[in-house]
Design a protein around this motif. Sequence first.
Motif, PDB file in Angstrom:
ATOM      1  N   ILE A   1       0.838  -1.214   0.000  1.00  0.00           N
ATOM      2  CA  ILE A   1       0.000   0.000   0.000  1.00  0.00           C
ATOM      3  C   ILE A   1       0.870   1.261   0.000  1.00  0.00           C
ATOM      4  CG2 ILE A   1      -1.688   1.288   1.400  1.00  0.00           C
ATOM      5  CD1 ILE A   1      -2.806  -1.567   2.184  1.00  0.00           C
ATOM      6  N   ARG A   2       1.961   1.215   0.726  1.00  0.00           N
ATOM      7  CA  ARG A   2       2.889   2.361   0.756  1.00  0.00           C
ATOM      8  C   ARG A   2       3.364   2.688  -0.661  1.00  0.00           C
ATOM      9  NH1 ARG A   2       8.442   1.970   4.337  1.00  0.00           N
ATOM     10  NH2 ARG A   2       9.343   3.986   3.825  1.00  0.00           N
ATOM     11  N   HIS A   3       3.668   1.628  -1.423  1.00  0.00           N
ATOM     12  CA  HIS A   3       4.125   1.836  -2.795  1.00  0.00           C
ATOM     13  C   HIS A   3       2.961   2.270  -3.692  1.00  0.00           C
ATOM     14  CE1 HIS A   3       6.133   1.368  -6.568  1.00  0.00           C
ATOM     15  NE2 HIS A   3       5.305   0.411  -6.948  1.00  0.00           N
ATOM     16  N   PHE A   4       1.865   1.519  -3.623  1.00  0.00           N
ATOM     17  CA  PHE A   4       0.720   1.762  -4.507  1.00  0.00           C
ATOM     18  C   PHE A   4       0.146   3.176  -4.305  1.00  0.00           C
ATOM     19  CE2 PHE A   4      -4.002   1.369  -4.908  1.00  0.00           C
ATOM     20  CZ  PHE A   4      -4.070   1.186  -6.284  1.00  0.00           C
ATOM     21  N   ARG A   5       0.070   3.620  -3.052  1.00  0.00           N
ATOM     22  CA  ARG A   5      -0.514   4.934  -2.754  1.00  0.00           C
ATOM     23  C   ARG A   5       0.537   6.054  -2.760  1.00  0.00           C
ATOM     24  NH1 ARG A   5      -5.459   5.050  -0.065  1.00  0.00           N
ATOM     25  NH2 ARG A   5      -5.134   7.296  -0.310  1.00  0.00           N
ATOM     26  N   GLU A   6       1.793   5.692  -3.051  1.00  0.00           N
ATOM     27  CA  GLU A   6       2.896   6.671  -3.128  1.00  0.00           C
ATOM     28  C   GLU A   6       3.061   7.467  -1.825  1.00  0.00           C
ATOM     29  OE1 GLU A   6       3.747   8.671  -6.842  1.00  0.00           O
ATOM     30  OE2 GLU A   6       1.928   7.809  -7.718  1.00  0.00           O
ATOM     31  N   PHE A   7       2.949   6.773  -0.704  1.00  0.00           N
ATOM     32  CA  PHE A   7       3.040   7.487   0.573  1.00  0.00           C
ATOM     33  C   PHE A   7       4.431   8.079   0.819  1.00  0.00           C
ATOM     34  CE2 PHE A   7      -0.786   4.924   2.124  1.00  0.00           C
ATOM     35  CZ  PHE A   7      -1.656   6.001   1.995  1.00  0.00           C
ATOM     36  N   ASP A   8       5.489   7.443   0.260  1.00  0.00           N
ATOM     37  CA  ASP A   8       6.827   8.043   0.431  1.00  0.00           C
ATOM     38  C   ASP A   8       6.888   9.391  -0.272  1.00  0.00           C
ATOM     39  OD1 ASP A   8       7.732   5.947   1.935  1.00  0.00           O
ATOM     40  OD2 ASP A   8       8.786   4.947   0.302  1.00  0.00           O
ATOM     41  N   GLY A   9       6.257   9.456  -1.450  1.00  0.00           N
ATOM     42  CA  GLY A   9       6.234  10.718  -2.201  1.00  0.00           C
ATOM     43  C   GLY A   9       5.461  11.787  -1.438  1.00  0.00           C
ATOM     44  N   TYR A  10       4.320  11.403  -0.862  1.00  0.00           N
ATOM     45  CA  TYR A  10       3.541  12.375  -0.072  1.00  0.00           C
ATOM     46  C   TYR A  10       4.345  12.865   1.133  1.00  0.00           C
ATOM     47  CZ  TYR A  10      -0.830  11.853  -2.660  1.00  0.00           C
ATOM     48  OH  TYR A  10      -1.790  11.896  -3.632  1.00  0.00           O
ATOM     49  N   GLU A  11       5.058  11.912   1.758  1.00  0.00           N
ATOM     50  CA  GLU A  11       5.827  12.311   2.942  1.00  0.00           C
ATOM     51  C   GLU A  11       6.897  13.342   2.559  1.00  0.00           C
ATOM     52  OE1 GLU A  11       6.998   9.063   5.509  1.00  0.00           O
ATOM     53  OE2 GLU A  11       8.662  10.271   6.246  1.00  0.00           O
ATOM     54  N   ALA A  12       7.557  13.083   1.422  1.00  0.00           N
ATOM     55  CA  ALA A  12       8.597  14.027   0.975  1.00  0.00           C
ATOM     56  C   ALA A  12       7.967  15.385   0.658  1.00  0.00           C
ATOM     57  CB  ALA A  12       9.310  13.466  -0.253  1.00  0.00           C
ATOM     58  N   ASP A  13       6.796  15.357   0.009  1.00  0.00           N
ATOM     59  CA  ASP A  13       6.120  16.620  -0.307  1.00  0.00           C
ATOM     60  C   ASP A  13       5.803  17.389   0.970  1.00  0.00           C
ATOM     61  OD1 ASP A  13       6.177  15.921  -2.942  1.00  0.00           O
ATOM     62  OD2 ASP A  13       4.044  15.407  -3.104  1.00  0.00           O
ATOM     63  N   ILE A  14       5.227  16.691   1.931  1.00  0.00           N
ATOM     64  CA  ILE A  14       4.800  17.359   3.169  1.00  0.00           C
ATOM     65  C   ILE A  14       6.019  17.919   3.905  1.00  0.00           C
ATOM     66  CG2 ILE A  14       3.744  16.954   5.457  1.00  0.00           C
ATOM     67  CD1 ILE A  14       1.701  17.043   3.112  1.00  0.00           C
ATOM     68  N   LEU A  15       7.106  17.143   3.932  1.00  0.00           N
ATOM     69  CA  LEU A  15       8.318  17.633   4.601  1.00  0.00           C
ATOM     70  C   LEU A  15       8.848  18.881   3.905  1.00  0.00           C
ATOM     71  CD1 LEU A  15      10.151  14.273   5.451  1.00  0.00           C
ATOM     72  CD2 LEU A  15       9.156  15.916   7.061  1.00  0.00           C
ATOM     73  N   GLY A  16       8.589  18.963   2.582  1.00  0.00           N
ATOM     74  CA  GLY A  16       9.022  20.151   1.822  1.00  0.00           C
ATOM     75  C   GLY A  16       7.953  21.254   1.830  1.00  0.00           C
ATOM     76  N   GLY A  17       6.930  21.100   2.647  1.00  0.00           N
ATOM     77  CA  GLY A  17       5.897  22.140   2.747  1.00  0.00           C
ATOM     78  C   GLY A  17       5.009  22.202   1.509  1.00  0.00           C
ATOM     79  N   LYS A  18       4.912  21.073   0.778  1.00  0.00           N
ATOM     80  CA  LYS A  18       4.173  21.091  -0.483  1.00  0.00           C
ATOM     81  C   LYS A  18       2.844  20.329  -0.342  1.00  0.00           C
ATOM     82  CE  LYS A  18       5.210  19.492  -5.138  1.00  0.00           C
ATOM     83  NZ  LYS A  18       6.180  18.630  -5.780  1.00  0.00           N
ATOM     84  N   TRP A  19       1.736  20.995  -0.698  1.00  0.00           N
ATOM     85  CA  TRP A  19       0.394  20.385  -0.669  1.00  0.00           C
ATOM     86  C   TRP A  19       0.066  20.027  -2.118  1.00  0.00           C
ATOM     87  CZ3 TRP A  19      -3.194  19.724   3.351  1.00  0.00           C
ATOM     88  CH2 TRP A  19      -4.501  19.425   2.954  1.00  0.00           C
ATOM     89  N   SER A  20       0.196  18.709  -2.453  1.00  0.00           N
ATOM     90  CA  SER A  20      -0.065  18.387  -3.856  1.00  0.00           C
ATOM     91  C   SER A  20      -0.643  16.978  -3.966  1.00  0.00           C
ATOM     92  CB  SER A  20       1.212  18.484  -4.685  1.00  0.00           C
ATOM     93  OG  SER A  20       2.064  17.428  -4.343  1.00  0.00           O
ATOM     94  N   TYR A  21      -1.329  16.738  -5.071  1.00  0.00           N
ATOM     95  CA  TYR A  21      -1.982  15.451  -5.277  1.00  0.00           C
ATOM     96  C   TYR A  21      -1.262  14.636  -6.339  1.00  0.00           C
ATOM     97  CZ  TYR A  21      -5.782  17.338  -2.530  1.00  0.00           C
ATOM     98  OH  TYR A  21      -6.503  17.868  -1.509  1.00  0.00           O
ATOM     99  N   ARG A  22      -1.313  13.335  -6.197  1.00  0.00           N
ATOM    100  CA  ARG A  22      -0.791  12.415  -7.206  1.00  0.00           C
ATOM    101  C   ARG A  22      -1.978  11.683  -7.804  1.00  0.00           C
ATOM    102  NH1 ARG A  22       4.793  11.213  -5.934  1.00  0.00           N
ATOM    103  NH2 ARG A  22       5.398  13.005  -4.662  1.00  0.00           N
ATOM    104  N   LYS A  23      -1.845  11.336  -9.080  1.00  0.00           N
ATOM    105  CA  LYS A  23      -2.953  10.676  -9.771  1.00  0.00           C
ATOM    106  C   LYS A  23      -3.139   9.264  -9.176  1.00  0.00           C
ATOM    107  CE  LYS A  23      -4.376  10.001 -14.550  1.00  0.00           C
ATOM    108  NZ  LYS A  23      -4.282   8.590 -14.870  1.00  0.00           N
ATOM    109  N   PRO A  24      -4.355   8.908  -8.764  1.00  0.00           N
ATOM    110  CA  PRO A  24      -4.531   7.554  -8.213  1.00  0.00           C
ATOM    111  C   PRO A  24      -4.231   6.471  -9.256  1.00  0.00           C
ATOM    112  CG  PRO A  24      -6.480   8.916  -7.821  1.00  0.00           C
ATOM    113  CD  PRO A  24      -5.602   9.683  -8.779  1.00  0.00           C
TER     114      PRO A  24
END
Length: 309
Positions: A102-125
Amino acid sequence: MNILFCCTGAKAEPWVAGLRAAFPAESVEDWAPGAPAADYAVVWTPPQQFLEEQPQLKALFNIGAGVDALLKLKLPPQALVVRLDDAGMSVQMAEYVSHAVIRHFREFDGYEADILGGKWSYRKPHLRADFPVGVMGLGVLGERVARTLTQFDFPVKGWSRSPKTIEGVQCFSGEAGMADFLAASRVLVCLLPLTPDTTNIMNRDTLSRLQPGAYVINVARGAHLVDEDLIALLDSGHIAGATLDVFRTEPLPAEHAFWKHPKINITPHTSARTLREETIAQIAGKIRAVQSGTPIASLAGVVDRNKGY
Ligand code: NDP
Ligand code: OXD
């Protein structure tokens, strides 16, 4: 009855206390060289000296599911080798593998990096249909993992030595079924025992057969995977990433490329831990069964030394 405990790397005291509580009228001791002859042994990678001093053992109870290390030793030929049969590990394995998928499928690592960089953004499901998960090894742990993944609606494939029927899982078997199994899988989970047949089973050839953008999860043994082949396929882009819990050398050497590879997540062989209470209860139940003459064939977890698991 005399029981010896001989587990490298485990703190003996609580285990011996637990076994004594299960068998208050019997002798239970932590092994030391020269110990009196025992009937049963509770072991994890014992030294060869232990086995040489205890050739009369009726059974060796391994406090893990995998017996690859134990079977490398010269064991008393008559002794039953009994591995853990679940004992609380299958639910841990199901949660670890589901988390990795699920971590891979939902790209949670990418979201975590975005949030740490102060970025609010969506990835295509992504579409689940594009992420079929193949589980190699449909035993006690693999079957539980495969069934759990069906609950998240991933297409699930399974591969084992003998044919299986598992609801919701497309099952393949034997060498003849392997190529179709790999071609049908994008995420590959290894839950095989380590045997001569399965050593290096995840290599450049087999991993190249997975669907493009593949993802590898190894929770079985490090020697199932050819490390350099995984890295080459990650670098080529055929494999998108990997979660690895087990390694050829453990602890993973400080200089190993897996530590810092940006597409690899590692954990320190912790996906399914041996739980002491469940393990002692299971082993005590089996010792009582053997003592009372229950047929060996009806005991779960008796290892077939010829098959190696
Ligand atoms: P089981 O013995 O119950 O299951 C093994 C499965 O692998 C069976 O389905 C078997 O097929 C299949 N298999 C064996 N050899 C082959 C082969 N040559 N080709 C295809 N399939 C094969 O084991 P468990 O599920 O209890 O445990 C699996 C492994 O997980 C352990 O051996 C251990 O190495 C690892 N493990 C890792 C842990 C961790 O923390 N990382 C914790 C616990 C275990 P068949 O059903 O036909 O016999
Ligand atoms: C096992 C393990 O085989 O923990 O049980 O690896």
